[in-house]
Structure formats: C-alpha cells, structure tokens
Design a protein around this motif. Structure first.
Motif, PDB file in Angstrom:
ATOM      1  N   THR A   1      -8.145  13.784 -16.884  1.00  0.00           N
ATOM      2  CA  THR A   1      -7.432  12.905 -17.657  1.00  0.00           C
ATOM      3  C   THR A   1      -8.578  11.639 -17.932  1.00  0.00           C
ATOM      4  OG1 THR A   1      -7.009  12.091 -15.512  1.00  0.00           O
ATOM      5  CG2 THR A   1      -5.418  13.307 -16.369  1.00  0.00           C
ATOM      6  N   PHE A   2      -8.232  11.086 -18.992  1.00  0.00           N
ATOM      7  CA  PHE A   2      -9.035   9.946 -19.491  1.00  0.00           C
ATOM      8  C   PHE A   2      -8.511   8.707 -18.632  1.00  0.00           C
ATOM      9  CE2 PHE A   2      -9.307  12.791 -22.912  1.00  0.00           C
ATOM     10  CZ  PHE A   2     -10.688  12.613 -23.176  1.00  0.00           C
ATOM     11  N   PHE A   3      -9.306   7.660 -18.503  1.00  0.00           N
ATOM     12  CA  PHE A   3      -9.397   6.151 -18.082  1.00  0.00           C
ATOM     13  C   PHE A   3      -9.876   5.180 -18.575  1.00  0.00           C
ATOM     14  CE2 PHE A   3     -11.937   8.587 -15.180  1.00  0.00           C
ATOM     15  CZ  PHE A   3     -13.133   7.573 -15.006  1.00  0.00           C
ATOM     16  N   LYS A   4      -9.537   3.896 -18.617  1.00  0.00           N
ATOM     17  CA  LYS A   4     -10.186   2.779 -18.795  1.00  0.00           C
ATOM     18  C   LYS A   4     -10.939   2.108 -17.653  1.00  0.00           C
ATOM     19  CE  LYS A   4      -9.260   2.492 -23.288  1.00  0.00           C
ATOM     20  NZ  LYS A   4     -10.097   2.652 -24.351  1.00  0.00           N
ATOM     21  N   LYS A   5     -12.126   1.233 -18.194  1.00  0.00           N
ATOM     22  CA  LYS A   5     -12.746   0.718 -16.944  1.00  0.00           C
ATOM     23  C   LYS A   5     -11.782  -0.469 -16.241  1.00  0.00           C
ATOM     24  CE  LYS A   5     -16.445  -2.330 -16.215  1.00  0.00           C
ATOM     25  NZ  LYS A   5     -17.639  -3.333 -16.806  1.00  0.00           N
ATOM     26  N   GLY A   6     -11.628  -0.351 -15.123  1.00  0.00           N
ATOM     27  CA  GLY A   6     -10.773  -1.451 -14.196  1.00  0.00           C
ATOM     28  C   GLY A   6      -9.497  -0.990 -13.971  1.00  0.00           C
TER      29      GLY A   6
ATOM     30  N   LEU B   1      -7.260   4.009  -9.950  1.00  0.00           N
ATOM     31  CA  LEU B   1      -7.288   5.470  -9.955  1.00  0.00           C
ATOM     32  C   LEU B   1      -6.408   5.754  -8.665  1.00  0.00           C
ATOM     33  CD1 LEU B   1     -10.871   6.372 -10.914  1.00  0.00           C
ATOM     34  CD2 LEU B   1      -8.861   5.964 -12.342  1.00  0.00           C
ATOM     35  N   LEU B   2      -6.583   5.025  -7.706  1.00  0.00           N
ATOM     36  CA  LEU B   2      -5.874   5.496  -6.361  1.00  0.00           C
ATOM     37  C   LEU B   2      -5.874   4.159  -5.441  1.00  0.00           C
ATOM     38  CD1 LEU B   2      -7.945   6.039  -3.743  1.00  0.00           C
ATOM     39  CD2 LEU B   2      -8.213   8.070  -5.124  1.00  0.00           C
ATOM     40  N   GLU B   3      -4.811   4.383  -4.604  1.00  0.00           N
ATOM     41  CA  GLU B   3      -4.564   2.994  -3.441  1.00  0.00           C
ATOM     42  C   GLU B   3      -4.536   3.572  -2.179  1.00  0.00           C
ATOM     43  OE1 GLU B   3      -1.785   0.057  -4.510  1.00  0.00           O
ATOM     44  OE2 GLU B   3      -1.976   0.508  -6.575  1.00  0.00           O
ATOM     45  N   LEU B   4      -5.135   2.749  -1.243  1.00  0.00           N
ATOM     46  CA  LEU B   4      -4.916   3.054   0.166  1.00  0.00           C
ATOM     47  C   LEU B   4      -3.860   2.111   0.831  1.00  0.00           C
ATOM     48  CD1 LEU B   4      -8.725   3.099   1.452  1.00  0.00           C
ATOM     49  CD2 LEU B   4      -7.291   5.078   0.449  1.00  0.00           C
ATOM     50  N   ASP B   5      -3.403   2.579   1.839  1.00  0.00           N
ATOM     51  CA  ASP B   5      -2.181   1.933   2.322  1.00  0.00           C
ATOM     52  C   ASP B   5      -2.692   0.466   2.573  1.00  0.00           C
ATOM     53  OD1 ASP B   5       0.088   0.817   3.823  1.00  0.00           O
ATOM     54  OD2 ASP B   5       0.103   2.385   5.177  1.00  0.00           O
ATOM     55  N   PRO B   6      -2.117  -0.564   2.058  1.00  0.00           N
ATOM     56  CA  PRO B   6      -2.727  -2.033   2.323  1.00  0.00           C
ATOM     57  C   PRO B   6      -2.153  -2.697   3.516  1.00  0.00           C
ATOM     58  CG  PRO B   6      -0.632  -1.887   0.706  1.00  0.00           C
ATOM     59  CD  PRO B   6      -0.920  -0.683   1.285  1.00  0.00           C
ATOM     60  N   ALA B   7      -1.204  -2.266   4.365  1.00  0.00           N
ATOM     61  CA  ALA B   7      -0.765  -3.003   5.351  1.00  0.00           C
ATOM     62  C   ALA B   7      -1.750  -3.506   6.168  1.00  0.00           C
ATOM     63  CB  ALA B   7       0.137  -1.935   6.155  1.00  0.00           C
TER      64      ALA B   7
ATOM     65  N   LEU C   1     -16.945   9.424  -6.812  1.00  0.00           N
ATOM     66  CA  LEU C   1     -16.240   8.430  -6.627  1.00  0.00           C
ATOM     67  C   LEU C   1     -16.064   8.494  -5.070  1.00  0.00           C
ATOM     68  CD1 LEU C   1     -14.903   5.984  -8.331  1.00  0.00           C
ATOM     69  CD2 LEU C   1     -12.598   7.317  -8.331  1.00  0.00           C
ATOM     70  N   THR C   2     -16.227   7.216  -4.379  1.00  0.00           N
ATOM     71  CA  THR C   2     -15.950   7.052  -2.827  1.00  0.00           C
ATOM     72  C   THR C   2     -15.323   5.745  -2.698  1.00  0.00           C
ATOM     73  OG1 THR C   2     -18.151   6.197  -2.738  1.00  0.00           O
ATOM     74  CG2 THR C   2     -17.884   8.624  -2.592  1.00  0.00           C
ATOM     75  N   PRO C   3     -14.571   5.715  -1.461  1.00  0.00           N
ATOM     76  CA  PRO C   3     -14.169   4.358  -1.178  1.00  0.00           C
ATOM     77  C   PRO C   3     -15.055   3.534  -0.531  1.00  0.00           C
ATOM     78  CG  PRO C   3     -13.060   5.923   0.353  1.00  0.00           C
ATOM     79  CD  PRO C   3     -14.216   6.894  -0.722  1.00  0.00           C
ATOM     80  N   ARG C   4     -14.972   2.298  -0.307  1.00  0.00           N
ATOM     81  CA  ARG C   4     -15.734   1.600   0.482  1.00  0.00           C
ATOM     82  C   ARG C   4     -15.183   0.986   1.709  1.00  0.00           C
ATOM     83  NH1 ARG C   4     -18.611  -3.058  -3.523  1.00  0.00           N
ATOM     84  NH2 ARG C   4     -19.776  -3.257  -1.535  1.00  0.00           N
ATOM     85  N   VAL C   5     -13.712   1.447   1.697  1.00  0.00           N
ATOM     86  CA  VAL C   5     -12.985   1.081   3.147  1.00  0.00           C
ATOM     87  C   VAL C   5     -12.270   2.206   3.290  1.00  0.00           C
ATOM     88  CG1 VAL C   5     -12.830  -1.389   2.593  1.00  0.00           C
ATOM     89  CG2 VAL C   5     -11.139   0.066   1.754  1.00  0.00           C
ATOM     90  N   GLY C   6     -11.853   2.409   4.574  1.00  0.00           N
ATOM     91  CA  GLY C   6     -10.958   3.535   5.083  1.00  0.00           C
ATOM     92  C   GLY C   6      -9.671   3.251   5.167  1.00  0.00           C
TER      93      GLY C   6
ATOM     94  N   VAL D   1      -8.773   1.663  -5.711  1.00  0.00           N
ATOM     95  CA  VAL D   1     -10.101   2.124  -6.027  1.00  0.00           C
ATOM     96  C   VAL D   1      -9.904   2.204  -7.418  1.00  0.00           C
ATOM     97  CG1 VAL D   1     -11.638   4.096  -6.273  1.00  0.00           C
ATOM     98  CG2 VAL D   1     -10.464   3.723  -4.005  1.00  0.00           C
ATOM     99  N   ARG D   2     -10.827   1.332  -8.254  1.00  0.00           N
ATOM    100  CA  ARG D   2     -10.905   1.123  -9.789  1.00  0.00           C
ATOM    101  C   ARG D   2     -12.049   1.995 -10.593  1.00  0.00           C
ATOM    102  NH1 ARG D   2      -7.254  -3.014 -10.478  1.00  0.00           N
ATOM    103  NH2 ARG D   2      -6.896  -4.337  -8.414  1.00  0.00           N
TER     104      ARG D   2
END
Length: 410
Positions: A96-101, A104-110, A77-82, A189-190
C-alpha cells in the motif's frame, strides 16, 4: 576413260570422301560445345560480391548496460515507545501507498494519557510550591528591613536556595509533562515520507517495545538503479563527478519484456570506486516518479531488472562498417569503384556493438565500396563483378548534369 574403270574409281574414292567430310564436320561440331563450356565456366568463375557504399559521418555513440531498480530510501519502521497495538491503518499493509505524516498504526493511548495527567498534576504542585517560596522570600526581606539592619541580608535570610529549588522542581515537572505529551504523540506511528509498504511484521493487539520491527517501508518520490560501466565504456561517456556537473540522460527498458515500455532517467553520481571483482564503475541513475502516479507511465517496480541505453560522445568523421563485412584480424575488403578490383584494409575500431563497427581511416573516403560477400580465396587486385540487389539498390544523383552513381547495399 573406260566407263567400267571410272565406276570403279568412283566407288573407291566415295568412302574416302565420306570419311573426309565426316571428319571435317565432326571437328567443327565438337569445338562448339567446348567453347561454349569454356565461356560458361569463365562466366561462373568470375568473383561476384555485393557492396555497401561507405560515407563519412558524425556518429552518436551509445553505451548499453543493465541494472536492478532499487528504492533510494528504505527503512525499518520501529516505535519509540512501548505498548499494545490498538489500531492498524489500511495504509499500513504490504504494497500500500501512504503520504508523509499519515498514521500507520497506533498504540493503546491509555497509559500515555495517564502519564500526561500525572505530569500535569506534578506541574501544578511544583508551581504552588514555587509561589509559596516566592511569598516567603518577599516576607523575609520585609522582616529584615523592619528590624532596621543596615547591611544587606544574605541568601539564607532571603530564602534564595529554597526559591531556586522550587523553581528547579517546576522546570523538572514541565519537562516531564513535555515528555509525557511526546510519548502520547509517539503512540501514533506516522510515516516519515511519501512511500510504500514493503512488508508489515506486526498485527493488531501485539505488544511492542521501543525498537521492535514493525515493518519495512521505502520512499516513492524517486528510485535509483546502479549501472555498471566497464573501462571501455567510460571513454565514451562524461559522468557527473561533483554536485555541479550536469546529469547524463539514460533510457531504461524492461529487461524481461524489452520494447514494451521505456522510462527516462538521469545519472546523477557515481559510486566513486571500482568494483573490486569486476573492475567496473557503478553509475547511479535516478528515475523520477517510478510508479507513474503523476506521469501516467507504467510503474517501474522495485527489484525490476532494466536495460539502460546511455547516449555517449559524438565521434566526428567516422565510417560505419557492418560487422558481417569484417573478416579475421579486423580485415575488410574494399572495391575500387572505377577498376572494380579488390584491396584489403586492416581497421582499428573506435567503437563497436553487435551489428556494426565504427572506424576513422583516411584511406576510406565518401563513396568507397565495401565488399560484403565472403570471399576467402579472392586475391588482392582481382577483378570483381558487383551483384546488384534490386530490392535494396537505388539510383544516386550526383547533382546537375553530372554522372549518375548507383548505390549498392548488401
């Protein structure tokens, strides 16, 4: 006769008579143990063997192999933005398990929100400039008509180049706005599929760039296992080679604790080429719902070694022979059920495993007796005595008023 002479004669003959009677009795008594000993020795020297009744049957072959369970789809898994990681989901941790969509993690949106606002402002400016140029173009055409010129005005008079430039600026601003919105969305990141986290490599507050490894995840809808098949095994199974070929059923067991649990799988394809080192063909079996989330079965974990049993072709009109009854050079000893004499037969195995060998031989008919006791020095044609095991023998009724045949087992 004089009594004195008679007495002397009797005294002289008495020892002879005693010796004669003793010798006679000795000869008679000495023969009895010898004869009994000879009879006992003959009885002990008889060839004794246990037998198994062979029957011609149709035999279901099985192929046994082993492999290691692997994920069919495992990605890094890699991000497409920095940016800087501001949120790490509970579903993004090792195991851990996860569902499609799922996020998983978020970058600072500011910074991304600022870029969206800037792009929206640029769109507004370019649209205003386009509207201004459209108005000037219309006014230029009206002025041309008011001057009374008969010919059509050219593009410069109608300000068409300026109008096209203004329209291009609007399109560019809209594209930048769309890109800014996508980057804002990419800050989250989904999950690309239903899966599980193999490992997580980043943490909260860490700065990442496009392409930074965030972790490794794999899909859980099904798993696969590569099963090696030797050239000998390939003759007993019909593997799917094209998309339309039927799948081949497989039963998997845990190689660490055999017999504890089993899972059903299907061979759906092969690798197509032989392994260069072992000359084996790898068949790829698919296990649906490997973690038992829907079926309730025990989980089949990634990396788990498994034993595989594949049901192969059915061999018709064959005989099963215990491997323990086979002597050197594929030799078996048969017993004539009527004469109780020994004969040898060299067999050609069609299929074999650790306990039995399957052969097809016209000289072996239903009811043939197979000697199962080792007899290294018994000659062909020798008479044998069948040892019956009371715990395993059984009466076999031939039907009607016909004779009974006792079935023997080793």
């Amino acid at each position: 006769m004089d009594p004195i002479i008679r007495a002397k004669a009797i005294r002289a003959l008495l020892p002879v008579l005693i010796l004669a009677v003793g010798g006679f009795l000795y000869s008679k008594l000495s023969k009895l143990p010898v004869e009994e000993e000879k009879k006992e020795e003959q009885k002990q020297n008889q060839i004794k063997t246990k037998v198994k009744v062979l029957n011609v049957v149709d035999f279901q072959t099985t192929v046994r192999t082993r492999g290691i369970v692997r994920a069919h789809d495992q990605v890094t898994l890699t991000p497409r933005v920095g940016g800087t990681i501001s949120v790490v989901s509970e579903g993004f941790d090792t195991g851990t398990f996860f569902k499609k969509g799922d996020t998983l993690l978020e970058l600072d949106p500011a910074d991304f929100q600022t870029a969206v606002l800037s792009a929206e402002a640029q769109v507004a400016r370019t649209k205003a400039a386009l509207a201004f140029e459209e108005t000037r173009a219309k006014q230029a055409k009206l002025n041309w008509e008011d001057l009374g010129f008969d010919e059509e005005p050219n593009e410069l008079v109608l300000r068409l180049p300026q109008l096209r430039e203004a329209q291009a600026n609007v399109d560019s601003a809209l594209a930048q706005l769309e890109q800014a919105r996508r980057n804002l969305e990419r800050a989250k990141v989904r999950a690309p599929f239903d899966g599980r986290v193999l490992e997580r490599l980043v943490g909260l507050g860490q700065s990442v760039t496009p392409g930074t490894r965030l972790g490794t995840i794999y899909a859980i809808d099904y798993a696969e296992v590569d099963l090696p098949l030797s050239g000998k095994d390939l003759g007993f199974v019909r593997l799917p080679e094209t998309a339309g070929d039927p799948a081949l059923e497989v039963v998997l067991q845990d190689a660490v604790n055999p017999g504890e649990s089993s899972w059903k799988a299907r061979i759906v394809r092969t690798q197509g080429t032989l392994d260069p080192s072992s000359l084996e063909l790898f068949a790829i079996a698919r296990i649906e719902d490997p973690f038992g989330r829907e079926s309730g079965l025990p989980p089949l974990r990634i990396g788990q070694p498994v034993l595989a049993t594949i049901h192969g072709k059915v061999l018709e009109k064959v005989v099963e022979i215990p491997r323990s009854a086979i002597r050197e050079l594929d030799l078996v000893r048969l017993v004539d059920p009527k004469e109780l004499t020994l004969s040898n037969l060299n067999i050609k195995p069609l299929w074999a495993d650790e306990t039995k060998v399957v052969v097809r031989d016209p000289s072996i008919a239903d009811g043939t007796f197979l000697a199962t006791t080792p007899m290294p020095w018994a000659p062909v044609g020798a008479k044998v005595v069948i040892k019956e095991d009371a715990s395993s023998s059984e009466e076999h009724e031939t039907g009607g008023d016909g004779p009974r045949r006792r079935r023997f087992h080793p």
